[in-house]
Design a protein around this motif. Structure first.
Motif, PDB file in Angstrom:
ATOM      1  N   THR A 266       0.839  -1.217   0.001  1.00 43.14           N
ATOM      2  CA  THR A 266      -0.248   0.032  -0.246  1.00 43.14           C
ATOM      3  C   THR A 266       0.962   1.241  -0.205  1.00 43.14           C
ATOM      4  OG1 THR A 266      -1.943  -1.219   1.168  1.00 43.14           O
ATOM      5  CG2 THR A 266      -1.799   1.326   1.462  1.00 43.14           C
ATOM      6  N   PRO A 267       0.576   2.209  -0.835  1.00 41.96           N
ATOM      7  CA  PRO A 267       1.283   3.560  -0.773  1.00 41.96           C
ATOM      8  C   PRO A 267       1.496   4.029   0.636  1.00 41.96           C
ATOM      9  CG  PRO A 267       0.129   3.469  -2.903  1.00 41.96           C
ATOM     10  CD  PRO A 267      -0.416   2.059  -1.881  1.00 41.96           C
ATOM     11  N   GLY A 268       2.623   4.344   0.881  1.00 41.76           N
ATOM     12  CA  GLY A 268       2.974   5.135   2.178  1.00 41.76           C
ATOM     13  C   GLY A 268       3.461   4.224   3.234  1.00 41.76           C
ATOM     14  N   PHE A 269       3.536   2.835   3.063  1.00 45.45           N
ATOM     15  CA  PHE A 269       4.101   1.853   3.882  1.00 45.45           C
ATOM     16  C   PHE A 269       5.235   1.084   3.494  1.00 45.45           C
ATOM     17  CE2 PHE A 269      -0.268   2.215   5.331  1.00 45.45           C
ATOM     18  CZ  PHE A 269      -0.297   2.075   6.719  1.00 45.45           C
ATOM     19  N   GLY A 270       5.330   0.275   2.614  1.00 44.32           N
ATOM     20  CA  GLY A 270       6.424  -0.259   1.806  1.00 44.32           C
ATOM     21  C   GLY A 270       7.655   0.739   1.518  1.00 44.32           C
ATOM     22  N   ASP A 271       7.128   1.747   0.882  1.00 42.71           N
ATOM     23  CA  ASP A 271       8.038   2.835   0.375  1.00 42.71           C
ATOM     24  C   ASP A 271       8.704   3.695   1.281  1.00 42.71           C
ATOM     25  OD1 ASP A 271       5.852   4.632   0.929  1.00 42.71           O
ATOM     26  OD2 ASP A 271       5.249   4.643  -1.043  1.00 42.71           O
ATOM     27  N   THR A 272       8.354   3.238   2.671  1.00 43.28           N
ATOM     28  CA  THR A 272       9.158   4.065   3.730  1.00 43.28           C
ATOM     29  C   THR A 272      10.164   3.014   4.178  1.00 43.28           C
ATOM     30  OG1 THR A 272       7.991   3.142   5.454  1.00 43.28           O
ATOM     31  CG2 THR A 272       7.105   5.241   4.220  1.00 43.28           C
ATOM     32  N   ILE A 273      10.036   1.584   3.942  1.00 42.28           N
ATOM     33  CA  ILE A 273      10.976   0.707   4.586  1.00 42.28           C
ATOM     34  C   ILE A 273      12.141   0.728   3.890  1.00 42.28           C
ATOM     35  CG2 ILE A 273      11.220  -1.847   5.202  1.00 42.28           C
ATOM     36  CD1 ILE A 273       9.188  -0.319   6.967  1.00 42.28           C
ATOM     37  N   ASP A 274      13.637   0.747   4.593  1.00 41.40           N
ATOM     38  CA  ASP A 274      14.894   0.571   4.298  1.00 41.40           C
ATOM     39  C   ASP A 274      15.428  -0.745   5.001  1.00 41.40           C
ATOM     40  OD1 ASP A 274      17.547   0.751   3.853  1.00 41.40           O
ATOM     41  OD2 ASP A 274      17.429   2.953   3.294  1.00 41.40           O
ATOM     42  N   PHE A 275      15.316  -1.827   4.302  1.00 42.96           N
ATOM     43  CA  PHE A 275      15.600  -2.961   5.034  1.00 42.96           C
ATOM     44  C   PHE A 275      17.159  -2.966   5.439  1.00 42.96           C
ATOM     45  CE2 PHE A 275      11.637  -4.807   3.308  1.00 42.96           C
ATOM     46  CZ  PHE A 275      11.133  -5.444   4.529  1.00 42.96           C
ATOM     47  N   ALA A 276      17.935  -2.564   4.422  1.00 45.60           N
ATOM     48  CA  ALA A 276      19.371  -2.411   4.595  1.00 45.60           C
ATOM     49  C   ALA A 276      19.868  -1.542   5.957  1.00 45.60           C
ATOM     50  CB  ALA A 276      20.080  -1.790   3.434  1.00 45.60           C
ATOM     51  N   GLN A 277      19.015  -0.320   6.186  1.00 40.37           N
ATOM     52  CA  GLN A 277      19.348   0.381   7.273  1.00 40.37           C
ATOM     53  C   GLN A 277      18.832  -0.222   8.727  1.00 40.37           C
ATOM     54  OE1 GLN A 277      18.336   4.522   7.404  1.00 40.37           O
ATOM     55  NE2 GLN A 277      19.244   4.914   5.615  1.00 40.37           N
ATOM     56  N   ILE A 278      17.769  -0.938   8.581  1.00 44.56           N
ATOM     57  CA  ILE A 278      17.032  -1.797   9.337  1.00 44.56           C
ATOM     58  C   ILE A 278      18.211  -2.827  10.161  1.00 44.56           C
ATOM     59  CG2 ILE A 278      15.215  -3.357  10.134  1.00 44.56           C
ATOM     60  CD1 ILE A 278      13.331  -1.765   8.421  1.00 44.56           C
ATOM     61  N   LYS A 279      18.697  -3.647   8.928  1.00 43.24           N
ATOM     62  CA  LYS A 279      19.556  -4.601   9.454  1.00 43.24           C
ATOM     63  C   LYS A 279      20.706  -3.762  10.165  1.00 43.24           C
ATOM     64  CE  LYS A 279      19.568  -7.324   5.738  1.00 43.24           C
ATOM     65  NZ  LYS A 279      19.998  -8.387   4.923  1.00 43.24           N
ATOM     66  N   GLU A 280      21.415  -2.863   9.554  1.00 40.28           N
ATOM     67  CA  GLU A 280      22.633  -2.247   9.956  1.00 40.28           C
ATOM     68  C   GLU A 280      22.275  -1.735  11.420  1.00 40.28           C
ATOM     69  OE1 GLU A 280      25.946   1.065   8.906  1.00 40.28           O
ATOM     70  OE2 GLU A 280      24.254   0.811   7.591  1.00 40.28           O
ATOM     71  N   HIS A 281      21.452  -1.119  11.562  1.00 38.87           N
ATOM     72  CA  HIS A 281      21.196  -0.636  13.139  1.00 38.87           C
ATOM     73  C   HIS A 281      21.124  -1.703  13.958  1.00 38.87           C
ATOM     74  CE1 HIS A 281      19.471   1.432  16.142  1.00 38.87           C
ATOM     75  NE2 HIS A 281      18.487   0.610  16.483  1.00 38.87           N
ATOM     76  N   TYR A 282      20.158  -2.556  13.964  1.00 42.33           N
ATOM     77  CA  TYR A 282      20.145  -3.740  15.030  1.00 42.33           C
ATOM     78  C   TYR A 282      21.398  -4.348  15.069  1.00 42.33           C
ATOM     79  CZ  TYR A 282      14.957  -2.807  15.451  1.00 42.33           C
ATOM     80  OH  TYR A 282      13.849  -2.281  15.752  1.00 42.33           O
ATOM     81  N   TYR A 283      21.990  -4.973  14.193  1.00 45.88           N
ATOM     82  CA  TYR A 283      23.128  -5.909  14.244  1.00 45.88           C
ATOM     83  C   TYR A 283      24.359  -5.156  14.669  1.00 45.88           C
ATOM     84  CZ  TYR A 283      20.310  -9.796  12.819  1.00 45.88           C
ATOM     85  OH  TYR A 283      19.185 -10.594  12.526  1.00 45.88           O
ATOM     86  N   VAL A 284      24.817  -3.908  14.296  1.00 44.88           N
ATOM     87  CA  VAL A 284      25.646  -3.275  14.823  1.00 44.88           C
ATOM     88  C   VAL A 284      25.500  -2.374  15.923  1.00 44.88           C
ATOM     89  CG1 VAL A 284      27.175  -1.108  13.960  1.00 44.88           C
ATOM     90  CG2 VAL A 284      26.229  -2.634  12.345  1.00 44.88           C
ATOM     91  N   VAL A 285      24.418  -1.579  16.156  1.00 45.83           N
ATOM     92  CA  VAL A 285      24.386  -0.838  17.479  1.00 45.83           C
ATOM     93  C   VAL A 285      24.334  -1.955  18.579  1.00 45.83           C
ATOM     94  CG1 VAL A 285      22.954   0.798  18.770  1.00 45.83           C
ATOM     95  CG2 VAL A 285      23.488   1.202  16.549  1.00 45.83           C
ATOM     96  N   HIS A 286      23.539  -2.938  18.766  1.00 36.72           N
ATOM     97  CA  HIS A 286      23.374  -3.838  19.951  1.00 36.72           C
ATOM     98  C   HIS A 286      24.785  -4.852  19.833  1.00 36.72           C
ATOM     99  CE1 HIS A 286      18.853  -3.232  18.968  1.00 36.72           C
ATOM    100  NE2 HIS A 286      19.244  -2.158  19.551  1.00 36.72           N
ATOM    101  N   SER A 287      25.878  -4.209  20.154  1.00 43.23           N
ATOM    102  CA  SER A 287      27.005  -4.966  20.417  1.00 43.23           C
ATOM    103  C   SER A 287      26.921  -5.950  21.342  1.00 43.23           C
ATOM    104  CB  SER A 287      28.276  -3.983  20.338  1.00 43.23           C
ATOM    105  OG  SER A 287      28.237  -3.208  21.518  1.00 43.23           O
ATOM    106  N   ASP A 288      26.327  -5.685  22.595  1.00 48.51           N
ATOM    107  CA  ASP A 288      26.319  -6.846  23.532  1.00 48.51           C
ATOM    108  C   ASP A 288      25.407  -7.904  23.285  1.00 48.51           C
ATOM    109  OD1 ASP A 288      23.999  -5.147  23.871  1.00 48.51           O
ATOM    110  OD2 ASP A 288      23.942  -5.092  25.868  1.00 48.51           O
ATOM    111  N   VAL A 289      24.441  -7.460  22.235  1.00 45.98           N
ATOM    112  CA  VAL A 289      23.635  -8.921  21.907  1.00 45.98           C
ATOM    113  C   VAL A 289      24.484  -9.576  20.409  1.00 45.98           C
ATOM    114  CG1 VAL A 289      21.417  -9.381  20.789  1.00 45.98           C
ATOM    115  CG2 VAL A 289      21.625  -7.785  22.280  1.00 45.98           C
ATOM    116  N   ASN A 290      25.299  -8.908  19.758  1.00 47.73           N
ATOM    117  CA  ASN A 290      25.826  -9.314  18.578  1.00 47.73           C
ATOM    118  C   ASN A 290      27.273  -8.699  18.573  1.00 47.73           C
ATOM    119  OD1 ASN A 290      26.098 -10.451  15.770  1.00 47.73           O
ATOM    120  ND2 ASN A 290      25.886  -8.433  15.043  1.00 47.73           N
ATOM    121  N   PRO A 291      28.103  -9.228  19.419  1.00 46.38           N
ATOM    122  CA  PRO A 291      29.373  -8.842  19.418  1.00 46.38           C
ATOM    123  C   PRO A 291      30.291  -8.757  18.051  1.00 46.38           C
ATOM    124  CG  PRO A 291      28.821 -10.395  21.322  1.00 46.38           C
ATOM    125  CD  PRO A 291      28.001 -10.623  20.289  1.00 46.38           C
TER     126      PRO A 291
END
Length: 343
Positions: A266-291
């Protein structure tokens, strides 16, 4: 980014408890808190990686507030001090003239003692944060900013349904939106399993609710759908593995998977999603979860575009309104970061 710059998210032996004390000042049509709605006065600061900020991005776009409320974009990673504007030339927000969102918080409250969170709305003339109350923020965009809504803007928080929307949204927040974090940041086996069971019990409840109706409340998209969607979009790329929410993938829960694809397409939903940034954020920032800070290559995202058949349940996505126009050139998700851009 060195180790001493990282924040720590897991407290050994303890369950995760989110700090829910926000700056509750509101921007309203009557300006009762000292901040009246004015076109061009405020800047919405977000990060595409953050689910709470993603809500505000979606609502702003659905309502057509781009000309009235500018948007600043932080990068996907941050250190223990602050989100930063590393996507902008020179690492400086072009409107606010700052490198770190922390600077706007300190303009409001020197040595602001809590987390520097997105979304935040900043008063451009003073450079100070007005509010970071993400839950109230999107409701106010729907109800207080009506003078600047686009023609055909949907009614995301209709008065007749507000009680039910609030009730559903609170359950979703407690067990799903925040529930995935309570799994991922659990400091004990017991607290993890408790959060895990509550998460999937609520997802099962949502599946039953959505089996016979296209949207969470009523027959159109509402605030409740926006709030659930941003968590579902991150479920398989991040939460299933990184946060150990692995009873089932979203793609293995047929009703919720179809519902999520319906909204994504639906316009306005998927076109706001950046999966690359989403994955980079969680896996890089949470270094105590993902050292290792290694970011997974998967999952394959092309399945977000497969037919969902949810239209067979009826419903009108935008009610009496219309879909939003395509994103503004400066706000388009980079090609390859979402399957809507592939090809």
């Amino acid at each position: 980014m060195s180790e001493d710059q990282q924040g720590y998210y897991v407290l050994p032996g303890q369950e995760y408890t989110r700090d829910t004390t926000y700056i509750e000042t509101r921007i309203t049509a009557d300006g009762r808190d000292g901040y009246p709605v004015e076109a061009g006065r405020y800047r919405l600061v977000v990060a595409r990686a953050c689910p709470w900020a993603n809500r505000a991005i979606i609502v702003r776009r659905l309502l057509g507030l781009e000309d009235a409320l500018s948007m600043g974009m932080c990068g996907p990673t941050h250190d223990a001090r602050s989100w930063t504007f590393d996507l902008d030339p020179g690492g400086v927000d072009p409107v606010l003239g700052i490198e770190r969102l922390q600077e706007a918080y300190f303009k409001r409250t020197p040595d602001y003692p809590r987390g520097i969170t997105v979304p935040a709305i900043v008063d451009v003339p003073t450079g100070a944060v007005v509010t970071n109350d993400f839950a109230q923020m999107t409701l106010d965009l729907s109800t207080e900013w009506t003078a600047f809504h686009r023609d055909g803007a949907p009614e995301l928080y209709p008065e007749r349904l507000r009680g039910e929307i609030d009730e559903v949204a609170q359950l979703v927040y407690k067990d799903v939106n925040n529930g995935v974090y309570r799994c991922g940041f659990a400091g004990s086996q017991r607290s993890y399993e408790f959060a895990f069971d509550r998460l999937f019990a609520r997802l099962d409840w949502l599946s039953e609710r959505l089996a016979g109706q296209r949207y969470l409340v009523g027959d159109t998209i509402t605030e409740a759908d926006v709030r659930l969607f941003t968590t579902l979009a991150r479920f398989d790329p991040v939460y299933h593995g990184h946060f150990k929410t692995n009873r089932s993938k979203l793609s293995e829960m047929p009703v919720l998977w179809a519902y999520a694809r319906d909204l994504f397409q639906t316009p306005g939903f998927g076109d706001t999603i950046d999966f690359a940034q989403i994955k980079e954020h969680y896996y890089v920032v949470h270094s105590d979860v993902n050292p290792s800070r290694i970011v997974p290559k998967g999952p394959d995202l092309a399945n977000w575009l497969t037919p969902h058949h949810r239209e067979e349940l009826g419903g009108r996505p935008f009610g009496d309104g219309t879909p939003p126009p395509p994103p503004r050139p400066g706000e388009v998700v980079p090609e390859g970061a979402t399957p809507l851009r592939v090809g």
